[in-house]
Design an enzyme around this catalytic site. Structure first.
Site, PDB file in Angstrom:
ATOM      1  N   LYS A  50      12.625   2.932   6.247  1.00  0.00           N
ATOM      2  CA  LYS A  50      12.191   2.589   7.607  1.00  0.00           C
ATOM      3  C   LYS A  50      12.862   3.492   8.645  1.00  0.00           C
ATOM      4  CE  LYS A  50       9.514  -0.960   6.624  1.00  0.00           C
ATOM      5  NZ  LYS A  50       9.123  -0.405   5.325  1.00  0.00           N
ATOM      6  N   GLY A  53       0.535  -5.378   2.447  1.00  0.00           N
ATOM      7  CA  GLY A  53       0.052  -6.658   2.994  1.00  0.00           C
ATOM      8  C   GLY A  53      -0.814  -7.421   2.015  1.00  0.00           C
ATOM      9  N   GLY A  91      -1.578  -9.783  -1.182  1.00  0.00           N
ATOM     10  CA  GLY A  91      -0.913 -10.858  -1.940  1.00  0.00           C
ATOM     11  C   GLY A  91      -0.170 -11.805  -1.020  1.00  0.00           C
TER      12      GLY A  91
HETATM   13  P1  XMP Z   1       4.903  -7.496  -0.548  1.00  0.00           P
HETATM   14  O1  XMP Z   1       5.922  -8.160  -1.382  1.00  0.00           O
HETATM   15  O2  XMP Z   1       4.555  -8.256   0.691  1.00  0.00           O
HETATM   16  O3  XMP Z   1       5.639  -6.158  -0.106  1.00  0.00           O
HETATM   17  O4  XMP Z   1       3.686  -7.081  -1.305  1.00  0.00           O
HETATM   18  C1  XMP Z   1       5.127  -5.324   0.850  1.00  0.00           C
HETATM   19  C2  XMP Z   1       5.930  -4.080   0.945  1.00  0.00           C
HETATM   20  O5  XMP Z   1       5.355  -3.277   1.929  1.00  0.00           O
HETATM   21  C3  XMP Z   1       6.293  -3.045   2.968  1.00  0.00           C
HETATM   22  N1  XMP Z   1       5.575  -3.249   4.192  1.00  0.00           N
HETATM   23  C4  XMP Z   1       5.423  -2.310   5.079  1.00  0.00           C
HETATM   24  N2  XMP Z   1       5.885  -1.078   5.123  1.00  0.00           N
HETATM   25  N3  XMP Z   1       4.760  -0.773   7.145  1.00  0.00           N
HETATM   26  C5  XMP Z   1       5.572  -0.320   6.176  1.00  0.00           C
HETATM   27  O6  XMP Z   1       6.014   0.825   6.250  1.00  0.00           O
HETATM   28  C6  XMP Z   1       4.266  -2.023   7.144  1.00  0.00           C
HETATM   29  O7  XMP Z   1       3.509  -2.425   7.999  1.00  0.00           O
HETATM   30  C7  XMP Z   1       4.631  -2.831   6.064  1.00  0.00           C
HETATM   31  N4  XMP Z   1       4.330  -4.093   5.754  1.00  0.00           N
HETATM   32  C8  XMP Z   1       4.919  -4.313   4.567  1.00  0.00           C
HETATM   33  C9  XMP Z   1       7.439  -3.978   2.819  1.00  0.00           C
HETATM   34  O8  XMP Z   1       8.602  -3.318   3.229  1.00  0.00           O
HETATM   35  C10 XMP Z   1       7.389  -4.239   1.333  1.00  0.00           C
HETATM   36  O9  XMP Z   1       8.099  -3.223   0.666  1.00  0.00           O
END
Ligand code: XMP
Length: 228
Positions: free
Chosen positions: A66, A179, A181
């Site tokens: 991030k 996003g 699941g």
């Molecule tokens: P889950 O467990 O929800 O994990 O399937 C989602 C993964 O995606 C990342 N995540 C994001 N990363 N911008 C990002 O750069 C986003 O909008 C975003 N939303 C979710 C989160 O860190 C996790 O690794």
């Protein structure tokens, strides 16, 4: 070709060896892994290296710390990972070019890594600010020419909007979409809206049966676009 990027973020008291085991089990169904900050914070460099080692033969080994800082700090964060096998790095796009992304991208290019920029986020709060400046973020993407961008599966209209803008401006970037699941979007829905990859974490890695979960999602991804 797999469209699954496995998000690797530890929760609870899971060990790095257990995570490694689960990645190995689902490996034939994934295109790559995305290593999040929680993994680095909990298990340090040795832990991250273990994950990179098990994922090395997938196409995408993504560091997702991030990043949203001045260029020297972002470079210093990534430097220890050069040569480990990680080949893609995520940074925020909203931080802009001069003093931040411009110099960082030069460094990333020199090191033979690929840059992925976060354009919009999957949580509802992304609509407070980030989605209002999406056109400006697309300008940053246009100028910087990253390898990919992150656009949320939870708001498919944003994927469609970004995709249309990219096509109209001849910008060639891969769309990674988180996003799916736990956060609510259905597997395959982001691909149908125009994404290239779905970033999926908990619903595979923390499923009671990760192999079954990964194979089920991979089969959905194999369906024709109209059926997903
Ligand atoms: P889950 O467990 O929800 O994990 O399937 C989602 C993964 O995606 C990342 N995540 C994001 N990363 N911008 C990002 O750069 C986003 O909008 C975003 N939303 C979710 C989160 O860190 C996790 O690794």
């Amino acid at each position: 070709m797999s469209r699954i990027i496995l998000a690797v973020d530890p929760y609870g008291d899971i060990s790095v060896d257990e995570i490694t085991k689960r990645i190995d089990i689902v490996k034939k169904y994934i295109a790559g892994v995305k290593i999040g900050l929680p993994l680095l914070v909990r298990f340090g460099m040795p832990g991250v290296k273990k994950i990179i080692d098990v994922a090395k033969d997938t196409e995408h080994v993504i560091l997702d710390f991030k990043l949203a800082d001045i260029a020297p700090v972002m470079i210093s964060t990534i430097e220890p990972f050069i040569g480990t096998g990680a080949n893609e790095v995520i940074a925020h796009a909203f931080i802009g070019l001069d003093g931040a992304l411009k110099e960082f991208k030069e460094y990333i290019d020199e090191q033979g890594l690929k840059l992925i920029l976060v354009a919009s986020m999957s949580h509802p709060g992304s609509t407070d600010i980030m989605d209002h400046v999406l056109d400006k973020i697309i300008n940053v993407v246009d100028k910087l020419e990253p390898y990919g961008i992150v656009v949320p599966a939870t708001r498919p209209h944003i994927i469609q909007y970004v995709k249309k803008k990219l096509l109209s401006r001849n910008i060639d970037v891969k769309i990674y979409s988180p996003g799916i699941g736990v956060q609510g979007a259905k597997p395959g829905s982001a691909l149908r809206a125009g994404a290239d990859y779905e970033i999926i974490g908990r619903s595979i890695l923390y499923s009671p049966n990760p192999l079954e979960a990964a194979s089920r999602i991979a089969h959905i991804h194999d369906e024709p676009v109209s059926l997903r």
